[in-house]
Design a protein around this motif. Structure first.
Motif, PDB file in Angstrom:
ATOM      1  N   ASN A   9      59.141  76.384  78.295  1.00  0.00           N
ATOM      2  CA  ASN A   9      60.090  77.247  78.999  1.00  0.00           C
ATOM      3  C   ASN A   9      61.114  77.926  78.082  1.00  0.00           C
ATOM      4  OD1 ASN A   9      58.872  76.498  81.499  1.00  0.00           O
ATOM      5  ND2 ASN A   9      60.024  74.575  81.391  1.00  0.00           N
ATOM      6  N   PRO A  10      60.637  78.731  77.140  1.00  0.00           N
ATOM      7  CA  PRO A  10      61.580  79.465  76.295  1.00  0.00           C
ATOM      8  C   PRO A  10      62.422  80.406  77.156  1.00  0.00           C
ATOM      9  CG  PRO A  10      59.399  80.393  76.086  1.00  0.00           C
ATOM     10  CD  PRO A  10      59.263  79.137  76.916  1.00  0.00           C
ATOM     11  N   VAL A  11      63.614  80.678  76.679  1.00  0.00           N
ATOM     12  CA  VAL A  11      64.559  81.538  77.389  1.00  0.00           C
ATOM     13  C   VAL A  11      64.493  82.936  76.786  1.00  0.00           C
ATOM     14  CG1 VAL A  11      67.015  81.889  77.907  1.00  0.00           C
ATOM     15  CG2 VAL A  11      66.047  79.585  77.914  1.00  0.00           C
ATOM     16  N   SER A  12      64.528  83.934  77.636  1.00  0.00           N
ATOM     17  CA  SER A  12      64.531  85.319  77.188  1.00  0.00           C
ATOM     18  C   SER A  12      65.971  85.819  77.057  1.00  0.00           C
ATOM     19  CB  SER A  12      63.779  86.186  78.195  1.00  0.00           C
ATOM     20  OG  SER A  12      63.741  87.524  77.757  1.00  0.00           O
ATOM     21  N   THR A  13      66.203  86.625  76.046  1.00  0.00           N
ATOM     22  CA  THR A  13      67.499  87.267  75.897  1.00  0.00           C
ATOM     23  C   THR A  13      67.279  88.689  75.403  1.00  0.00           C
ATOM     24  OG1 THR A  13      69.733  87.077  74.944  1.00  0.00           O
ATOM     25  CG2 THR A  13      67.901  86.461  73.504  1.00  0.00           C
ATOM     26  N   PRO A  14      67.967  89.661  75.978  1.00  0.00           N
ATOM     27  CA  PRO A  14      67.856  91.018  75.442  1.00  0.00           C
ATOM     28  C   PRO A  14      68.494  91.064  74.056  1.00  0.00           C
ATOM     29  CG  PRO A  14      69.559  90.917  77.131  1.00  0.00           C
ATOM     30  CD  PRO A  14      68.891  89.573  77.097  1.00  0.00           C
ATOM     31  N   THR A  15      68.052  91.996  73.251  1.00  0.00           N
ATOM     32  CA  THR A  15      68.581  92.092  71.894  1.00  0.00           C
ATOM     33  C   THR A  15      69.660  93.160  71.802  1.00  0.00           C
ATOM     34  OG1 THR A  15      66.469  91.381  70.976  1.00  0.00           O
ATOM     35  CG2 THR A  15      67.969  92.507  69.475  1.00  0.00           C
ATOM     36  N   ARG A  16      70.800  92.776  71.272  1.00  0.00           N
ATOM     37  CA  ARG A  16      71.866  93.711  70.922  1.00  0.00           C
ATOM     38  C   ARG A  16      72.077  93.744  69.413  1.00  0.00           C
ATOM     39  NH1 ARG A  16      76.302  91.761  75.316  1.00  0.00           N
ATOM     40  NH2 ARG A  16      75.173  92.398  77.177  1.00  0.00           N
ATOM     41  N   HIS A  17      71.659  92.658  68.747  1.00  0.00           N
ATOM     42  CA  HIS A  17      71.848  92.527  67.302  1.00  0.00           C
ATOM     43  C   HIS A  17      70.611  91.900  66.675  1.00  0.00           C
ATOM     44  CE1 HIS A  17      75.939  92.307  69.050  1.00  0.00           C
ATOM     45  NE2 HIS A  17      76.227  93.088  68.038  1.00  0.00           N
ATOM     46  N   ALA A  18      70.214  92.420  65.527  1.00  0.00           N
ATOM     47  CA  ALA A  18      69.177  91.798  64.710  1.00  0.00           C
ATOM     48  C   ALA A  18      69.895  91.118  63.552  1.00  0.00           C
ATOM     49  CB  ALA A  18      68.188  92.831  64.201  1.00  0.00           C
ATOM     50  N   ILE A  19      69.599  89.848  63.367  1.00  0.00           N
ATOM     51  CA  ILE A  19      70.273  89.043  62.352  1.00  0.00           C
ATOM     52  C   ILE A  19      69.272  88.714  61.245  1.00  0.00           C
ATOM     53  CG2 ILE A  19      71.624  86.969  61.901  1.00  0.00           C
ATOM     54  CD1 ILE A  19      72.874  88.933  64.010  1.00  0.00           C
ATOM     55  N   VAL A  20      69.616  89.081  60.021  1.00  0.00           N
ATOM     56  CA  VAL A  20      68.748  88.882  58.855  1.00  0.00           C
ATOM     57  C   VAL A  20      69.156  87.599  58.133  1.00  0.00           C
ATOM     58  CG1 VAL A  20      67.993  89.854  56.642  1.00  0.00           C
ATOM     59  CG2 VAL A  20      68.372  91.359  58.626  1.00  0.00           C
ATOM     60  N   HIS A  21      68.154  86.804  57.813  1.00  0.00           N
ATOM     61  CA  HIS A  21      68.332  85.519  57.134  1.00  0.00           C
ATOM     62  C   HIS A  21      67.447  85.467  55.892  1.00  0.00           C
ATOM     63  CE1 HIS A  21      70.044  83.567  60.800  1.00  0.00           C
ATOM     64  NE2 HIS A  21      69.287  84.476  61.413  1.00  0.00           N
ATOM     65  N   HIS A  22      67.742  84.508  55.018  1.00  0.00           N
ATOM     66  CA  HIS A  22      66.777  84.115  53.988  1.00  0.00           C
ATOM     67  C   HIS A  22      66.533  82.627  54.174  1.00  0.00           C
ATOM     68  CE1 HIS A  22      69.583  82.717  50.422  1.00  0.00           C
ATOM     69  NE2 HIS A  22      70.072  82.316  51.570  1.00  0.00           N
ATOM     70  N   SER A  23      65.426  82.147  53.672  1.00  0.00           N
ATOM     71  CA  SER A  23      65.090  80.738  53.856  1.00  0.00           C
ATOM     72  C   SER A  23      65.788  79.849  52.835  1.00  0.00           C
ATOM     73  CB  SER A  23      63.578  80.535  53.765  1.00  0.00           C
ATOM     74  OG  SER A  23      63.119  80.852  52.466  1.00  0.00           O
ATOM     75  N   ALA A  24      66.338  80.455  51.786  1.00  0.00           N
ATOM     76  CA  ALA A  24      67.026  79.735  50.707  1.00  0.00           C
ATOM     77  C   ALA A  24      66.080  78.823  49.935  1.00  0.00           C
ATOM     78  CB  ALA A  24      68.236  78.964  51.235  1.00  0.00           C
ATOM     79  N   THR A 156      78.431  80.908  56.158  1.00  0.00           N
ATOM     80  CA  THR A 156      77.243  80.655  55.352  1.00  0.00           C
ATOM     81  C   THR A 156      77.111  81.758  54.305  1.00  0.00           C
ATOM     82  OG1 THR A 156      74.837  80.378  55.409  1.00  0.00           O
ATOM     83  CG2 THR A 156      75.783  81.893  57.015  1.00  0.00           C
ATOM     84  N   ALA A 157      76.365  81.492  53.268  1.00  0.00           N
ATOM     85  CA  ALA A 157      76.060  82.515  52.261  1.00  0.00           C
ATOM     86  C   ALA A 157      74.789  83.285  52.609  1.00  0.00           C
ATOM     87  CB  ALA A 157      75.908  81.869  50.890  1.00  0.00           C
ATOM     88  N   CYS A 158      74.109  82.880  53.650  1.00  0.00           N
ATOM     89  CA  CYS A 158      72.859  83.509  54.087  1.00  0.00           C
ATOM     90  C   CYS A 158      73.132  84.953  54.536  1.00  0.00           C
ATOM     91  CB  CYS A 158      72.281  82.682  55.237  1.00  0.00           C
ATOM     92  SG  CYS A 158      70.710  83.267  55.881  1.00  0.00           S
ATOM     93  N   PRO A 159      72.325  85.898  54.158  1.00  0.00           N
ATOM     94  CA  PRO A 159      70.980  85.842  53.608  1.00  0.00           C
ATOM     95  C   PRO A 159      70.908  85.939  52.081  1.00  0.00           C
ATOM     96  CG  PRO A 159      71.404  88.079  54.331  1.00  0.00           C
ATOM     97  CD  PRO A 159      72.645  87.259  54.638  1.00  0.00           C
ATOM     98  N   GLY A 160      71.902  85.440  51.401  1.00  0.00           N
ATOM     99  CA  GLY A 160      71.930  85.546  49.947  1.00  0.00           C
ATOM    100  C   GLY A 160      72.518  86.886  49.532  1.00  0.00           C
ATOM    101  N   ASN A 161      73.227  86.910  48.432  1.00  0.00           N
ATOM    102  CA  ASN A 161      73.929  88.127  48.005  1.00  0.00           C
ATOM    103  C   ASN A 161      73.020  89.333  47.812  1.00  0.00           C
ATOM    104  OD1 ASN A 161      76.371  86.789  48.058  1.00  0.00           O
ATOM    105  ND2 ASN A 161      76.277  86.234  45.889  1.00  0.00           N
ATOM    106  N   LEU A 162      71.820  89.118  47.272  1.00  0.00           N
ATOM    107  CA  LEU A 162      70.983  90.268  46.940  1.00  0.00           C
ATOM    108  C   LEU A 162      70.200  90.805  48.135  1.00  0.00           C
ATOM    109  CD1 LEU A 162      69.943  89.305  43.328  1.00  0.00           C
ATOM    110  CD2 LEU A 162      71.674  90.920  44.082  1.00  0.00           C
ATOM    111  N   LEU A 163      69.948  90.005  49.151  1.00  0.00           N
ATOM    112  CA  LEU A 163      69.395  90.547  50.396  1.00  0.00           C
ATOM    113  C   LEU A 163      70.518  91.146  51.233  1.00  0.00           C
ATOM    114  CD1 LEU A 163      67.087  91.153  52.319  1.00  0.00           C
ATOM    115  CD2 LEU A 163      67.200  88.773  53.123  1.00  0.00           C
TER     116      LEU A 163
END
Length: 175
Positions: A9-24, A156-163
């Motif tokens: 039962n995953p929950v749906s949410t509309p998108t207003r923001h795309a958030i960029v991460h790195h896996s570190a 957090t430092a994510c997504p890293g300085n260079l991304l």
């Protein structure tokens, strides 16, 4: 295969923001399926989350992996499954993790190109302006950029300085 299914039962949410991460981590590991699997195990078995935290993951070679499972038939689209990636403020966000540590290493051009393509598709689909911002319940900035880095809403430092330094160019690319 061989791991527990995500919680139902995953929950749906509309998108207003795309958030960029790195896996570190795993910057140069080319067994991308094994890397994504390891994140699934970390997120579900160690962190206790319902599923992998991100909607999508992008490998160094530009391969795009589906993250959080919409569980076919549940009526939730892959890009609108509410994730676990933005410090407990996951409503109205889509999370994308670029595999690697971009603290001092630049992301591969193929990964950035796929990130732009994925974001361009999503922003077009949802009618979002990649150059704009909108209120979001974060402590860092209530007017969060539509295309933001993890650090823009969390300590957090994510997504890293260079991304993170690529986000301006990424917004232009998506636009």
């Amino acid at each position: 295969a061989g791991v527990a299914d995500p919680k139902p039962n995953p929950v749906s949410t509309p998108t207003r923001h795309a958030i960029v991460h790195h896996s570190a981590g795993n910057t140069f590991d080319t067994n991308y399926t094994a890397v994504v699997r390891s994140y699934y195990l970390l997120h579900t078995e160690v962190n206790g989350w319902d599923d992998i935290g991100y909607n999508y993951l992008i490998a160094r070679d530009g391969s795009i992996f589906a993250g959080r499972d919409p569980q076919n038939g549940a009526g939730v689209a892959q890009d609108n499954v509410r994730g676990a990636h933005f410090c407990g403020k996951n409503d109205y966000t889509m999370g994308i993790c670029v595999i690697g540590d971009f603290t001092s290493q630049a992301p591969a051009a193929a990964a950035v190109s796929s990130l732009c393509d994925l974001l361009a598709w999503k922003f077009e689909k949802d009618g979002l302006d990649p150059l704009g911002s909108q209120a979001h319940p974060t402590s860092a900035d209530p007017a969060l950029s539509r295309l933001a880095g993890h650090r823009d809403g969390c300590n957090t430092a994510c997504p890293g300085n260079l991304l993170y330094s690529e986000l301006f160019n990424l917004r232009q690319c998506v636009s």
